[in-house]
Design an enzyme around this catalytic site. Structure first.
Site, short mmCIF file in Angstrom:
data_model
loop_
_atom_site.label_atom_id
_atom_site.label_comp_id
_atom_site.label_asym_id
_atom_site.label_seq_id
_atom_site.Cartn_x
_atom_site.Cartn_y
_atom_site.Cartn_z
N THR B 10 37.50 42.13 53.54
CA THR B 10 36.07 41.98 54.34
C THR B 10 35.38 43.36 54.88
O THR B 10 34.45 43.45 55.38
CB THR B 10 36.60 41.19 55.73
OG1 THR B 10 37.45 41.96 56.36
CG2 THR B 10 37.12 39.84 55.35
N SER B 123 42.94 59.21 51.59
CA SER B 123 41.54 59.71 52.45
C SER B 123 41.27 61.37 52.44
O SER B 123 42.52 62.03 52.73
CB SER B 123 41.52 59.10 53.82
OG SER B 123 40.69 59.84 54.54
N GLU B 125 40.62 62.68 55.03
CA GLU B 125 40.97 63.08 56.31
C GLU B 125 42.46 63.56 56.26
O GLU B 125 43.18 64.28 57.40
CB GLU B 125 41.09 61.89 57.29
CG GLU B 125 39.71 61.29 57.68
CD GLU B 125 38.76 62.28 58.68
OE1 GLU B 125 39.57 63.10 59.57
OE2 GLU B 125 37.61 62.30 58.43
N TYR B 147 45.17 58.99 62.29
CA TYR B 147 44.75 58.33 61.15
C TYR B 147 45.13 59.02 60.00
O TYR B 147 45.61 58.58 58.94
CB TYR B 147 43.16 57.94 61.20
CG TYR B 147 42.68 57.66 59.88
CD1 TYR B 147 42.83 56.09 59.46
CD2 TYR B 147 41.85 58.30 59.01
CE1 TYR B 147 42.26 55.79 58.28
CE2 TYR B 147 41.52 57.95 57.77
CZ TYR B 147 41.62 56.74 57.48
OH TYR B 147 41.08 56.18 56.17
N LYS B 151 47.66 58.17 56.89
CA LYS B 151 47.31 58.17 55.38
C LYS B 151 48.25 59.16 54.74
O LYS B 151 48.47 58.98 53.20
CB LYS B 151 45.89 58.67 55.40
CG LYS B 151 44.81 57.49 55.80
CD LYS B 151 44.63 56.28 54.81
CE LYS B 151 43.91 55.33 55.03
NZ LYS B 151 43.92 54.02 53.96
#
Lengths: 264, 334
Positions: B10, B123, B125, B147, B151
């Site tokens: 989604t 990512s 990041e 985050y 990751k």
């Protein structure tokens, strides 16, 4: 980056009103100050962004009670709106200022010039007039068929000059007003008549009309101009009732020049 | 018919990947969490063609059951708590979803069918306080947010299952990728949405954090193609997916407002509230390996990306809805 500005709420007569404040001038006491009042069913976002951000001026634009993001209820007379705007201006600590209003806002500006002559240094009326005609049956229709009534208001106010991308958005904004607020606004318009008091307004005045205005015909603006002792009149071509949305540049220029003249 | 399972279907990437895989003739299964407030807006236009499976990255059994029931050929793990500022306020939850969730999916694959091919959404990041510019597959990681840390774990556990169990598991190190379906909390969409609102007279200012922050921004629909390409290779590997170009937030703002004939300086207010506790350095990826081995390159440049996002927001605001319906300019590509 640009001059300090902020959106804030201010408590006036027990209601929280939303105000956009732009401090373009460094010395608030001696600088140009302009207070902007929108019309029936409007919000301060109807004023062109460049007018709200005039360099070297302090500009305040507010949402009337019951409109935009200000708390309700709205009012149902020009006098009551004038009192609410003055209370907001006092709460903000605004000194003497040029008050400019659109349509119903113009009537409120004139009423403020009458009631608070020491406060109103100049008065500007856009798409307003000596009276504000309300189509027969509109107020009743707002009670019985809100969708049709707002469509009728919209069709009268907007012309082909309105940015087509904004039309649907503007109609939704109009319908975001409660029926009670719109009924109050149009009752205030219907009862307004500046004929008896306009000749006593000493403040310099500016009247701006849209030649294609079908909501408040320009003849009513011209009639107001003739009654005001110190008035100048401007007719804008290719502009209807929402002249500040349709012709933002000349409207901004006329108001900026007028405010600067009044303050000098 | 090949079957693909997408976690995070989604979300922005999940919706583009589902569209892409349907075009390739896949049967697409989308995993969603059992909550009362699932937002299907991004996949509404393909909802009748995507099978929805209830599962949760926090629940090992649910993952195993889904693999046994749907028997996918490929699994794309895109689900995560993916918003960097939230990872500072909810670091443990971020670790549960974004880090340990990867192990749970890999464990489920290992026990049910270790030949299932696996894609892990890693990512940029992870590079955080960068060691070299531009960043490539061999650049050491130094994440600067919970985050990013989570990751890094997800990346290495993917590498570890590949090396330990000989699984076809690949990690795509994706630099920022945007689209009209990006959440409004992300700076790019926040900017284009605000510019459109200002243009339409619905707003009059935009408050932003650090305007000097630089990012390598690509178009999400291009990036999901790279995910699929990784799983079609004979050998699983890790790839940097990026444009190789960097632009500042200020450039993004300037392009978005300028496209609407607005002078951004009149509307943008810098607000320290939106600064990150620890800002990442110059993130710019070197996608040359992906170009060489996958034949991948971006089809939309920076200017086109900004404009397609602004167009989408202008259309959505005129319709009066939240957006996400596919744009004409977002027509499916071959």
């Amino acid at each position: 980056m640009s001059a300090p500005r902020s959106r804030r709420t201010v408590a006036a007569a027990g209601q929280r009103l939303r105000v956009f404040y732009h401090a373009g001038a460094e010395d608030a006491d001696r600088s140009v100050a302009l207070l902007l009042i929108h019309g029936a069913g409007g919000s301060y976002l109807h004023w062109p962004p460049h007018l709200r951000r005039l360099p070297a001026a302090n500009v305040v634009a507010l949402d009337l009670p019951g409109h935009g993001e200000s708390e309700g209820p709205g009012r149902s007379s020009v006098v009551a709106y004038a009192e609410a705007v003055k209370a907001a201006a006092d709460a903000l600590g605004l000194a003497s200022t040029v008050v400019a209003g659109h349509s119903l806002g113009g009537a409120i500006a004139l009423e403020m010039a009458r009631r608070y002559p020491d406060y109103v240094a100049g008065v500007a009326v856009l798409a307003g007039g000596v009276r504000l005609p309300v189509p027969p049956g509109l107020i009743e229709m707002l009670r019985t068929d809100f969708a049709r009534a707002t469509e009728r208001i919209f069709d009268g106010a907007y012309t082909d000059q309105t940015d087509p991308r904004r039309r649907a958005v503007l109609l939704r904004q109009l319908r975001a007003n409660s029926p009670e607020t719109l009924i109050g606004d149009y009752l205030a318009c219907a009862a307004f008549d500046a004929t008896p008091f306009a000749p006593q307004i000493d403040a310099p005045a500016l009247v701006i009309c849209g030649e294609q205005d079908r909501t408040v015909p320009p003849e009513l603006g011209a009639a107001l101009h003739r009654l005001l002792p110190h008035s100048e009149l401007h007719m804008l071509e290719e502009a209807g009732h929402m002249l500040m949305l349709e012709r933002p540049e000349p409207v901004t220029q006329l108001l900026a020049d007028f405010a600067a003249r009044v303050h000098n | 018919m090949r079957t693909a399972l997408i976690t995070g279907v989604t979300g922005q990437d999940g919706s583009y990947l589902a569209e892409f895989l349907l075009e390739q003739g896949y049967r697409v299964v989308g995993m969603v969490r059992r909550t009362s407030t699932i937002n299907f807006d991004r996949i509404r236009h393909i909802q009748d063609r995507v099978e929805i499976a209830q599962g949760d990255l926090l629940d090992q059994t649910s993952l195993t059951n889904i693999l046994q029931e749907y028997r996918p050929d490929e699994v794309y793990n895109l689900a995560a708590q993916s918003f960097v500022p939230t990872s500072f306020t909810q670091p443990v939850l971020t670790g549960e979803f974004t880090a340990l969730g990867v192990t749970r999916v890999l464990e489920a694959i290992r026990t049910v069918d270790p030949t299932i091919r696996f894609y892990q959404a890693s990512s940029s990041e992870m590079f955080g306080k960068v060691v070299e510019v531009p960043q490539r597959e061999t650049t050491p990681f130094h994440p600067r947010s919970p985050y990013g840390v989570a990751k890094v774990y997800g990346h290495w556990i993917t590498v570890n299952y590949r090396e330990s169990y000989n699984m076809h598991a690949s990690s795509g190190i994706l630099f920022n990728h945007e689209s009209p379906r990006r959440g409004l909390e992300f700076v790019t969409h926040k900017v284009t949405h605000a510019a459109a609102r200002i243009k339409l007279g619905l707003a009059d200012e935009l408050r932003l954090g650090n305007l000097a922050a630089q990012r390598d921004w690509g178009y999400a629909a291009d990036y999901v193609r790279a995910m699929w390409l990784m799983l079609q290779q004979d050998d699983p590997e890790d790839y940097v997916i990026a444009t190789g170009e960097t632009h500042s937030v200020e450039e993004f703002v300037s392009e978005a407002f300028g496209y609407l004939d607005l002078d951004w300086r009149e509307y943008v207010v810098q607000d320290p509230k939106f600064y990150r506790p620890a800002e990442v350095d110059l993130l710019v990826g070197d996608p040359s390996k992906a170009g060489r081995k996958l034949g991948w390159e971006p089809s939309v440049d920076f200017r086109q990306l900004v404009r397609l996002m602004v167009d989408a927001d202008m259309q959505a605001l005129q319709r009066g809805d939240g957006g996400y319906a596919p744009l004409a300019s977002e027509a499916p590509r071959a």
